[in-house]
Design a protein around this motif. Structure first.
Motif, PDB file in Angstrom:
ATOM      1  N   LYS A 267       7.722  -3.096  -2.453  1.00 18.55           N
ATOM      2  CA  LYS A 267       7.816  -2.989  -3.913  1.00 18.55           C
ATOM      3  C   LYS A 267       6.599  -2.270  -4.488  1.00 18.55           C
ATOM      4  CE  LYS A 267       8.388  -5.934  -7.982  1.00 18.55           C
ATOM      5  NZ  LYS A 267       8.450  -7.319  -8.461  1.00 18.55           N
ATOM      6  N   ILE A 268       5.409  -2.613  -3.991  1.00 18.44           N
ATOM      7  CA  ILE A 268       4.174  -1.963  -4.455  1.00 18.44           C
ATOM      8  C   ILE A 268       4.203  -0.470  -4.141  1.00 18.44           C
ATOM      9  CG2 ILE A 268       1.673  -1.834  -4.061  1.00 18.44           C
ATOM     10  CD1 ILE A 268       1.739  -4.903  -3.700  1.00 18.44           C
ATOM     11  N   HIS A 269       4.677  -0.112  -2.947  1.00 11.41           N
ATOM     12  CA  HIS A 269       4.758   1.304  -2.557  1.00 11.41           C
ATOM     13  C   HIS A 269       5.713   2.070  -3.474  1.00 11.41           C
ATOM     14  CE1 HIS A 269       2.220   1.399   0.958  1.00 11.41           C
ATOM     15  NE2 HIS A 269       2.816   0.332   1.459  1.00 11.41           N
ATOM     16  N   LYS A 270       6.850   1.456  -3.808  1.00 14.30           N
ATOM     17  CA  LYS A 270       7.811   2.119  -4.698  1.00 14.30           C
ATOM     18  C   LYS A 270       7.211   2.331  -6.080  1.00 14.30           C
ATOM     19  CE  LYS A 270      12.095   0.535  -2.561  1.00 14.30           C
ATOM     20  NZ  LYS A 270      13.275  -0.334  -2.714  1.00 14.30           N
ATOM     21  N   GLU A 271       6.529   1.302  -6.597  1.00 13.25           N
ATOM     22  CA  GLU A 271       5.902   1.419  -7.915  1.00 13.25           C
ATOM     23  C   GLU A 271       4.851   2.523  -7.935  1.00 13.25           C
ATOM     24  OE1 GLU A 271       4.351  -2.441  -8.808  1.00 13.25           O
ATOM     25  OE2 GLU A 271       6.341  -3.304  -9.197  1.00 13.25           O
ATOM     26  N   ARG A 272       4.066   2.600  -6.892  1.00  9.36           N
ATOM     27  CA  ARG A 272       3.044   3.648  -6.823  1.00  9.36           C
ATOM     28  C   ARG A 272       3.674   5.036  -6.767  1.00  9.36           C
ATOM     29  NH1 ARG A 272      -1.197   1.131  -2.418  1.00  9.36           N
ATOM     30  NH2 ARG A 272      -2.022  -0.510  -3.753  1.00  9.36           N
ATOM     31  N   ALA A 273       4.764   5.166  -5.995  1.00 16.01           N
ATOM     32  CA  ALA A 273       5.444   6.464  -5.887  1.00 16.01           C
ATOM     33  C   ALA A 273       6.009   6.880  -7.248  1.00 16.01           C
ATOM     34  CB  ALA A 273       6.551   6.390  -4.843  1.00 16.01           C
ATOM     35  N   LEU A 274       6.639   5.940  -7.981  1.00 18.87           N
ATOM     36  CA  LEU A 274       7.166   6.233  -9.317  1.00 18.87           C
ATOM     37  C   LEU A 274       6.043   6.640 -10.272  1.00 18.87           C
ATOM     38  CD1 LEU A 274       9.832   3.418  -9.810  1.00 18.87           C
ATOM     39  CD2 LEU A 274      10.241   5.872  -9.654  1.00 18.87           C
ATOM     40  N   LYS A 275       4.931   5.936 -10.199  1.00 20.40           N
ATOM     41  CA  LYS A 275       3.803   6.243 -11.073  1.00 20.40           C
ATOM     42  C   LYS A 275       3.261   7.634 -10.777  1.00 20.40           C
ATOM     43  CE  LYS A 275      -0.488   4.148 -12.692  1.00 20.40           C
ATOM     44  NZ  LYS A 275      -1.437   3.049 -12.498  1.00 20.40           N
ATOM     45  N   ARG A 276       3.141   7.980  -9.487  1.00 18.67           N
ATOM     46  CA  ARG A 276       2.677   9.323  -9.117  1.00 18.67           C
ATOM     47  C   ARG A 276       3.628  10.396  -9.615  1.00 18.67           C
ATOM     48  NH1 ARG A 276       2.665   8.488  -3.519  1.00 18.67           N
ATOM     49  NH2 ARG A 276       1.484   6.596  -3.348  1.00 18.67           N
ATOM     50  N   GLU A 277       4.929  10.129  -9.493  1.00 23.80           N
ATOM     51  CA  GLU A 277       5.937  11.100  -9.940  1.00 23.80           C
ATOM     52  C   GLU A 277       5.837  11.311 -11.454  1.00 23.80           C
ATOM     53  OE1 GLU A 277       8.798  13.892  -9.474  1.00 23.80           O
ATOM     54  OE2 GLU A 277       7.895  12.749  -7.844  1.00 23.80           O
ATOM     55  N   GLN A 278       5.682  10.228 -12.205  1.00 28.87           N
ATOM     56  CA  GLN A 278       5.562  10.355 -13.660  1.00 28.87           C
ATOM     57  C   GLN A 278       4.288  11.113 -14.043  1.00 28.87           C
ATOM     58  OE1 GLN A 278       5.821   6.379 -15.171  1.00 28.87           O
ATOM     59  NE2 GLN A 278       8.063   6.363 -15.166  1.00 28.87           N
ATOM     60  N   GLU A 279       3.185  10.837 -13.356  1.00 28.72           N
ATOM     61  CA  GLU A 279       1.940  11.555 -13.641  1.00 28.72           C
ATOM     62  C   GLU A 279       2.088  13.045 -13.348  1.00 28.72           C
ATOM     63  OE1 GLU A 279      -1.168   9.705 -11.407  1.00 28.72           O
ATOM     64  OE2 GLU A 279      -1.207   7.911 -12.655  1.00 28.72           O
TER      65      GLU A 279
ATOM     66  N   ARG B 201       4.869  14.764 -13.500  1.00 28.81           N
ATOM     67  CA  ARG B 201       5.739  15.353 -14.520  1.00 28.81           C
ATOM     68  C   ARG B 201       4.988  15.562 -15.839  1.00 28.81           C
ATOM     69  NH1 ARG B 201      10.983  15.911 -13.753  1.00 28.81           N
ATOM     70  NH2 ARG B 201      11.936  15.041 -11.912  1.00 28.81           N
ATOM     71  N   THR B 202       4.135  14.613 -16.207  1.00 26.25           N
ATOM     72  CA  THR B 202       3.397  14.775 -17.467  1.00 26.25           C
ATOM     73  C   THR B 202       2.386  15.906 -17.369  1.00 26.25           C
ATOM     74  OG1 THR B 202       1.840  13.057 -16.786  1.00 26.25           O
ATOM     75  CG2 THR B 202       3.656  12.375 -18.211  1.00 26.25           C
ATOM     76  N   LYS B 203       1.792  16.091 -16.216  1.00 24.36           N
ATOM     77  CA  LYS B 203       0.832  17.180 -16.030  1.00 24.36           C
ATOM     78  C   LYS B 203       1.521  18.540 -16.076  1.00 24.36           C
ATOM     79  CE  LYS B 203      -2.674  14.775 -13.352  1.00 24.36           C
ATOM     80  NZ  LYS B 203      -3.337  14.650 -12.054  1.00 24.36           N
ATOM     81  N   SER B 204       2.735  18.616 -15.531  1.00 20.33           N
ATOM     82  CA  SER B 204       3.437  19.898 -15.486  1.00 20.33           C
ATOM     83  C   SER B 204       4.209  20.187 -16.781  1.00 20.33           C
ATOM     84  CB  SER B 204       4.393  19.940 -14.295  1.00 20.33           C
ATOM     85  OG  SER B 204       5.395  18.964 -14.434  1.00 20.33           O
ATOM     86  N   GLY B 205       4.270  19.239 -17.720  1.00 25.01           N
ATOM     87  CA  GLY B 205       4.947  19.457 -18.991  1.00 25.01           C
ATOM     88  C   GLY B 205       6.421  19.083 -18.959  1.00 25.01           C
ATOM     89  N   LEU B 206       6.915  18.586 -17.877  1.00 20.44           N
ATOM     90  CA  LEU B 206       8.311  18.152 -17.774  1.00 20.44           C
ATOM     91  C   LEU B 206       8.454  16.759 -18.391  1.00 20.44           C
ATOM     92  CD1 LEU B 206       9.087  19.195 -14.092  1.00 20.44           C
ATOM     93  CD2 LEU B 206       9.838  20.360 -16.159  1.00 20.44           C
ATOM     94  N   PRO B 207       9.668  16.411 -18.851  1.00 24.48           N
ATOM     95  CA  PRO B 207       9.860  15.055 -19.372  1.00 24.48           C
ATOM     96  C   PRO B 207       9.703  14.041 -18.239  1.00 24.48           C
ATOM     97  CG  PRO B 207      11.930  16.263 -19.335  1.00 24.48           C
ATOM     98  CD  PRO B 207      10.868  17.232 -18.981  1.00 24.48           C
ATOM     99  N   THR B 208       9.233  12.842 -18.585  1.00 21.47           N
ATOM    100  CA  THR B 208       8.984  11.829 -17.567  1.00 21.47           C
ATOM    101  C   THR B 208      10.271  11.346 -16.922  1.00 21.47           C
ATOM    102  OG1 THR B 208       8.977  10.132 -19.262  1.00 21.47           O
ATOM    103  CG2 THR B 208       6.834  11.004 -18.580  1.00 21.47           C
ATOM    104  N   ASN B 209      11.356  11.310 -17.677  1.00 22.09           N
ATOM    105  CA  ASN B 209      12.638  10.904 -17.113  1.00 22.09           C
ATOM    106  C   ASN B 209      13.514  12.151 -17.043  1.00 22.09           C
ATOM    107  OD1 ASN B 209      14.988   9.712 -16.343  1.00 22.09           O
ATOM    108  ND2 ASN B 209      15.132   8.290 -18.093  1.00 22.09           N
ATOM    109  N   PRO B 210      14.034  12.542 -15.906  1.00 22.82           N
ATOM    110  CA  PRO B 210      14.824  13.753 -15.808  1.00 22.82           C
ATOM    111  C   PRO B 210      16.112  13.715 -16.639  1.00 22.82           C
ATOM    112  CG  PRO B 210      14.555  12.726 -13.641  1.00 22.82           C
ATOM    113  CD  PRO B 210      13.837  11.907 -14.612  1.00 22.82           C
ATOM    114  N   LEU B 211      16.625  12.537 -16.949  1.00 20.75           N
ATOM    115  CA  LEU B 211      17.868  12.433 -17.729  1.00 20.75           C
ATOM    116  C   LEU B 211      17.593  12.456 -19.243  1.00 20.75           C
ATOM    117  CD1 LEU B 211      19.691   9.707 -15.640  1.00 20.75           C
ATOM    118  CD2 LEU B 211      20.001  12.182 -15.530  1.00 20.75           C
ATOM    119  N   SER B 212      16.344  12.468 -19.651  1.00 25.67           N
ATOM    120  CA  SER B 212      16.028  12.421 -21.081  1.00 25.67           C
ATOM    121  C   SER B 212      16.459  13.677 -21.817  1.00 25.67           C
ATOM    122  CB  SER B 212      14.514  12.178 -21.267  1.00 25.67           C
ATOM    123  OG  SER B 212      13.800  13.272 -20.786  1.00 25.67           O
TER     124      SER B 212
END
Length: 121
Positions: free
Chosen positions: A92-104, A106-117
């Motif tokens: 569970k901790i590994h999944k949370e970290r992976a999601l957090k890295r993915e969101q970071e 996306r925010t750095k590259s200017g993409l929306p944090t959720n792809p379906l947004s």
């Protein structure tokens, strides 16, 4: 103790096998100490080289067979409630970290944090 051992060994072998070179008895080596030392060192090096050539390499276990390591390996294969909970928590901790890295990312590259947004109205 050493003398008795030598005497016992001499008694075991036949008398005609025991011989002493009369030329060497009472002779003194008149070479300087430095030369004698150098000769001894060279003889020792030759003996070591010969031993290395004749020595077979052993396959070493490298600590795999100690009793505590065997016990730990055996214990690590047993699944009980505690280890299952611990593994689930780590996953569970590994999944949370992976999601957090993915969101970071996306925010750095200017993409929306959720792809379906982008489909929301």
């Amino acid at each position: 103790a050493r003398e008795t051992l030598v005497n016992q060994l001499l008694e075991k072998i036949p008398a005609d096998m025991i011989s002493i070179d009369s030329d060497l008895v009472g002779k003194i080596d008149d070479a300087p100490r430095a030369v004698q030392f150098a000769e001894k060192v060279e003889e020792q090096k030759e003996r070591e080289k010969e031993q290395r050539r004749n020595k077979k390499e052993k396959k070493k276990a490298r600590g795999r067979n100690s009793s505590t390591k065997r016990w730990r390996r055996k214990r690590s294969n047993v699944m009980d409630e505690r280890t299952a909970n611990r593994r689930n928590k780590i996953a569970k901790i590994h999944k949370e970290r992976a999601l957090k890295r993915e969101q970071e990312k996306r925010t750095k590259s200017g993409l929306p944090t959720n792809p379906l947004s982008r489909f929301k109205m």
